[in-house]
Design a protein around this motif. Structure first.
Motif, PDB file in Angstrom:
ATOM      1  N   LEU A  54       2.402  -6.388 -10.017  1.00 30.92           N
ATOM      2  CA  LEU A  54       3.662  -6.411 -10.753  1.00 30.92           C
ATOM      3  C   LEU A  54       3.570  -7.327 -11.963  1.00 30.92           C
ATOM      4  N   SER A  59       7.932  -4.692 -12.452  1.00 32.34           N
ATOM      5  CA  SER A  59       7.408  -3.318 -12.357  1.00 32.34           C
ATOM      6  C   SER A  59       5.886  -3.368 -12.438  1.00 32.34           C
ATOM      7  N   CYS A  60       5.267  -2.253 -12.087  1.00 30.03           N
ATOM      8  CA  CYS A  60       3.809  -2.211 -12.091  1.00 30.03           C
ATOM      9  C   CYS A  60       3.271  -2.429 -13.504  1.00 30.03           C
ATOM     10  N   ARG A  98       7.301   0.766  -8.973  1.00 23.18           N
ATOM     11  CA  ARG A  98       7.849  -0.378  -8.232  1.00 23.18           C
ATOM     12  C   ARG A  98       6.968  -0.710  -7.039  1.00 23.18           C
ATOM     13  N   GLN A  99       7.072  -1.939  -6.581  1.00 25.90           N
ATOM     14  CA  GLN A  99       6.291  -2.357  -5.425  1.00 25.90           C
ATOM     15  C   GLN A  99       6.532  -1.398  -4.266  1.00 25.90           C
ATOM     16  N   ASP A 101       5.668   1.714  -4.193  1.00 22.52           N
ATOM     17  CA  ASP A 101       5.523   3.104  -4.645  1.00 22.52           C
ATOM     18  C   ASP A 101       4.084   3.561  -4.461  1.00 22.52           C
TER      19      ASP A 101
END
Length: 149
Positions: A54, A59-60, A98-99, A101
């Motif tokens: 992240l 977000s990634c 997102r974490q 996903d």
């Protein structure tokens, strides 16, 4: 009779090449990227977004998404057992990852002429939402991924 790589059908050759490439790919393995499928000129790979992927916005980080797409591109363009590298790549980020996903990158050959190719990679999340679109241009550099007889 001894079977050689040239005796293999394109699907079997792509699988054999992909398995060998994955076995010697610590970058993809270290990021938890899995090889989900491969064929002549195509590949599908997945990655679950971890907390250490992240960015400051939660977000990634785009670099991880790019790496996933780039890995699928590499497996697709090397599927013919001809050493091939990326000559140029672009990516468009369309939605955040997102974490937790699970991102899936599907690479497909669009054109192949001489030593050059063009591949499109679509990255989607587990809900099918498009996260990124990647285009890679490949260049065959000589030699083979797996030794030929």
């Amino acid at each position: 009779m001894h079977e050689t790589l040239t005796d293999l059908v394109p699907q079997a050759l792509a699988e054999k090449v992909a398995n060998a490439m994955y076995a010697r790919d610590p970058a993809s393995q270290g990021l938890g990227i899995t090889l989900d499928g491969v064929g002549a000129g195509c590949a599908t790979m997945s990655m679950t977004i971890r907390a250490d992927m992240l960015n400051g916005h939660g977000s990634c980080h785009g670099g991880f998404i790019f790496t996933l797409a780039d890995s699928a591109f590499a497996f697709a363009c090397n599927s013919y057992n001809l050493n091939t590298v990326g000559a140029a790549c672009t990516i468009d980020y369309l939605a955040p990852g997102r974490q937790g996903d699970v991102l899936t990158a599907t690479a497909r050959e669009q054109a192949l002429a001489g030593k050059s190719g063009v591949y499109d990679v679509t990255v989607v999340n587990q809900e099918g939402r498009t996260v990124a679109l990647f285009r890679g241009k490949s260049l065959r550099v000589g030699g083979h991924v797996l030794a030929t007889e």
